[in-house]
Design an enzyme around this catalytic site. Structure first.
Site, PDB file in Angstrom:
ATOM      1  N   ASP A 487     -20.676  17.457  75.528  1.00 31.19           N
ATOM      2  CA  ASP A 487     -19.430  18.195  75.320  1.00 31.19           C
ATOM      3  C   ASP A 487     -19.154  19.188  76.449  1.00 31.19           C
ATOM      4  OD1 ASP A 487     -18.070  17.427  73.037  1.00 31.19           O
ATOM      5  OD2 ASP A 487     -19.382  18.568  71.713  1.00 31.19           O
ATOM      6  N   CYS A 488     -20.158  19.481  77.202  1.00 36.60           N
ATOM      7  CA  CYS A 488     -20.032  20.533  78.214  1.00 36.60           C
ATOM      8  C   CYS A 488     -19.878  19.995  79.626  1.00 36.60           C
ATOM      9  CB  CYS A 488     -21.233  21.467  78.123  1.00 36.60           C
ATOM     10  SG  CYS A 488     -21.314  22.240  76.503  1.00 36.60           S
TER      11      CYS A 488
END
Ligand code: GLC
Ligand code: GLC
Length: 813
Positions: A487-488
């Site tokens: 997600d990052c």
């Protein structure tokens, strides 16, 4: 250093001192009514949705930690001294403190000046309430006169609004008190048809429902004025903060014990029958009263507890193993399975680290959670799959998250996380292998919950696959969109403005940045989908999926291989990420694990080389870090990953979720020693002895353990709600122990450590009990099988119709 110990016979973790490094929590409830409870009785309850139907209030990130809970105070009427047997909130030095966290219940208690008291908290099956069984015993030589005060604080339902909208909320609180039962009915007069109640089995001498009256001005939970004075004030909440508190007076002879049953519950009335008498503003209690009366009887409460125990006996009886490693047995047989239930129920919504108001159910997360849950309750897994499919978009993409109460996609987060759709294929495939229930593929499911858009689930899978084919980048690799599994890694974000969400800010067109991870996932999903299509009688389609999958395998070799390991991605400028050419972030774990897991490079040694690189560059004694070298500065082109200080979270933390990918990959190259070694490094039970370093609960996985670049190397964070639960369960049970549901039956292909002489297992699969005995006769992983004494070709067994139990002998050479 430890703060307790495992009690495997009772399936409990016993905490023996209250001042654990962090609150060590447990979950109550497993269907619709849920709670979290800490080892000192902190926590809260909710119905279905931790944001929209919060029943009790909790203050996250309070000082000290963990305030708001299910509190009981005892007051010695002679001395005026008062304390809480669960340590918090008064924090007296009690003796014999213990908290037993078990399967769906927690028992917390201690002894103070000869008065022993403990409370067992649990949620009965099929009911929307929790039971507190409080027992107090007088161990003194003299009679004791006591007051028992209970206390909970109601939340005004929407936890987000409750924590922010004070100009309104200080004026809306309403309660009713009838026969000693406290009913919380804020907003019932208008649009709500639900209320909460708090009841007590002994006739109370008094009650309080207004927080300020109970606590007194400027006081906290550790020193309520009503308790100090020994008298409830019978306050009736109007606005401000409604609470529920009963005062019960007890006189105990030496040696005498008494029990009080408390009920905290949630109840709904039909819209047109909300009030009694009709036309009044009084809650219609006709349907709730029998429920309250039933469970206030100690015998009924006890019977409900026995039912809960039997339920867990059944669930944990599905797979039971006996191996040479006690940490493996304990996690597989008890805690890892238990955690899989929690992640299935909660997704990433409510824990000590997830406040219940942020994320609902994640599309990617919930599909992966199925890997560890599907065998426990296939019917609920089926329902979940169809709910998830209904939040898929017509494009084949998906809402990243949805709210469990409404089952609607979350518009704030939206979609375009380009890995999301493939996880549906992985989840459905796991369901089919476990159950053999092919009818699910014909089940209609809408897109974006639009009535009229229903298509068979199978079409959803087709669209999932096509989604990537329609979104390939310059190298023929999948475009990453907002992020992939990581997600990052936000390659189209380019955010330089404080406060922007890395996940939803998109400053680039998204036509360049590509993900090798999604490519690996696509290869795997293609193979799974082909197997499904083949069995659905669509051989041409199956062949096409295999062709696309193989094509992508080729693209990965050509553009996704860096010489000694798999690349991670290409950024918005077409530059490599996860390459020896990079200054930082040269090698990432995700693609090494997932590409091998997908079968890429097994024949020609690329897989082995990638795994060697993992060992040399990423493996540490506390687990495998996400990438190296850690990012020492913020890279605009990489996004959130480089916002974390080195060693934390996705920036070179040990992100436990993807360690099992490498574990599975090691089994695929036949290295059982390495697989089990990596498994043990992050196994919470195996880390119990270093609880002062690890700090999170030793009975469940945490999302991350600080990596070697962090000052707190080895310290865990974000326990409970993590894909780590399902993936580790899947890795140890299906790949190391090798007991693997397959489309045609139960595959048995262990890749265990060389030193293991074998192991035993019982697995219930499609209604049949398989008793499996594995014996090592040589150093390798070659499997010879016999079932009920008859040799079996290959490594898949399937009992005949009518059989309910079979025994399987497995020889490894
Ligand atoms: C969190 C998210 C999960 C994501 C992972 C890596 O665990 O819930 O969806 O894949 O972080 O960023
Ligand atoms: C944050 C977290 C990451 C999580 C994501 C979900 O970025 O660092 O782990 O997956 O939020 O939105």
């Amino acid at each position: 250093m430890q703060f307790g110990h495992f009690d495997d016979a009772n399936r409990e973790y016993v905490i023996t001192r209250p001042d654990t490094p962090l609150p060590w929590i447990n979950y109550l409830g497993c269907q619709a009514y849920f709670g979290i409870i800490s080892n000192t009785a902190g926590g809260y309850s909710f119905y279905r949705d931790a944001r929209l139907r919060r029943i009790t209030r909790y203050r996250y990130n309070n000082v000290p930690f963990d305030f708001g809970g299910r509190y009981i105070y005892l007051r010695d009427e002679e001395s005026g001294e008062f304390w809480s047997p669960s340590w918090q909130p008064t924090r007296h030095d009690a003796q014999d403190y213990s908290c037993r966290h078990g399967m769906g219940y927690s028992t917390i208690g201690s002894t103070f000046r000869g008065i022993a008291a403990s409370t067992r908290y649990f949620v009965p099956l099929d009911e929307n309430l929790e039971i507190w069984q409080f027992t107090v015993t007088n161990h003194r030589q003299t009679p004791a006169t006591l007051s028992v005060f209970s206390c909970i604080e109601f939340c005004l339902w929407d936890a987000q609004d409750d924590a922010t909208n004070f100009q309104r909320n200080f004026s809306t609180g309403q309660v009713e008190i009838e026969d000693g039962v406290i009913y919380h009915k804020t907003e019932y007069r208008e649009r709500r048809d639900h209320f909460a109640y708090f009841a007590c089995s002994l006739a109370p001498a008094g009650f309080d429902t207004q927080r300020e009256a109970f606590l007194g001005p400027y006081r906290g939970w550790d020193k309520p004025l009503a308790v100090e004075r020994g008298a409830s004030t019978n306050s009736v909440a109007h606005g401000w903060s409604p609470i529920g508190s009963h005062q019960v007076k007890l006189a105990l002879q030496p040696g005498e014990s008494r029990q009080i049953v408390y009920l905290l519950g949630y109840h709904e009335n039909p819209r047109d029958q909300k009030f009694d008498p009709p036309g009044s503003q009084t809650i219609n209690k006709k349907t709730v009263k029998p429920v309250i009366a039933k469970y206030l009887q100690p015998s009924q409460a006890e019977a409900a507890f026995d039912k809960l125990r039997a339920y867990w006996d059944g669930l944990l009886g599905i797979l039971d193993v006996k191996t040479p490693d006690p940490h493996t047995d304990r996690m597989v047989n008890i805690w890892n399975a238990y955690q899989c239930m929690a992640t299935f129920n909660m997704s990433r919504s409510a824990s000590f680290y997830e406040p219940g108001i942020g994320r609902g159910l994640g599309f990617r997360d919930s599909n992966q959670d199925l890997l560890g849950f599907v065998q426990m309750d296939p019917a609920r897994a089926r329902e979940r799959i169809l709910d998830l499919a209904a939040t898929q978009l017509p494009s084949g993409g998906a809402y990243h998250q949805y709210q469990p109460l409404t089952k609607r996609g979350n518009n704030d987060v939206g979609g375009n996380f380009n890995d999301d759709p493939h996880w549906l294929i992985i989840g459905v495939s796991a369901y089919l292998k476990e159950t053999g229930d092919w009818s699910i593929l014909d089940e209609p499911a809408p897109y974006d919950n639009e009535t009229g858009s229903e298509q068979p689930l199978y079409e959803h899978l087709q669209r999932s696959f096509r989604y990537t084919l329609e979104r390939l980048g310059p190298h023929g690799l999948p475009l990453i969109g907002r992020a992939d599994w990581n997600d990052c890694l936000n390659l189209n974000c380019f955010s330089d403005t404080p406060g922007q969400s890395f996940q939803t800010t998109t400053n680039k067109e998204g036509k360049v940045a590509e993900s090798v991870f999604i490519a690996g996932l696509f290869v795997l999903a293609g193979k799974e989908l082909a197997a499904i299509a083949q069995r659905r009688g669509l051989p041409a389609e199956a062949a096409n999926y295999l062709t696309e999958s193989a094509k992508m395998d080729g693209v990965i070799r050509q553009h996704g291989w860096d010489g000694e390991w798999f690349l991670r991605a290409y950024d918005n400028f077409g530059h490599k990420i996860g390459s020896k050419e990079c200054k930082e972030g040269q090698i990432f774990i995700e693609t090494q694990g997932f590409c091998v897991l997908a079968g890429i490079g097994l024949e020609d040694g690329l897989a082995q080389r990638a795994l060697d690189s993992v060992r040399a560059r990423l493996a540490t004694k506390h687990g495998i870090v996400l990438q190296q070298p850690a990012f020492s500065e913020y890279y605009l082109n990489l996004g959130e990953i480089s916002s974390y200080p080195p060693g934390y979270k996705e920036n070179a933390g040990i992100f436990c979720h993807n360690n099992p990918w490498v574990i599975i990959a090691e089994t695929q190259v036949g290295n059982g020693d390495a697989a089990h070694d990596y498994y043990s490094r992050i196994n919470p039970s195996a880390r119990e002895a270093i609880s002062d370093v690890h700090r999170c609960e030793p009975y469940v996985y945490s999302q991350m353990i600080a990596g070697r670049d962090a000052p707190s190397f080895g310290e865990a964070k974000n326990s409970w709600l993590t894909g780590t639960a399902a993936w580790n369960y899947y890795a140890i049970t299906q790949w190391i122990l090798g007991i693997r549901p397959a489309f045609e039956g139960l595959q048995i292909a262990p890749v265990i450590p060389q030193s293991w002489p074998g192991f035993d297992a019982t697995r219930k699969f499609r209604g049949v009990t398989y008793r499996i005995h594995v014996k090592r006769e040589g150093p390798g992983n070659r499997v010879a099988l016999s079932m009920d004494g008859k040799p079996v070709q290959g490594d898949i067994v399937l009992a005949s119709k009518g059989q309910t139990a079979v025994s399987v002998e497995v020889t490894l050479t």
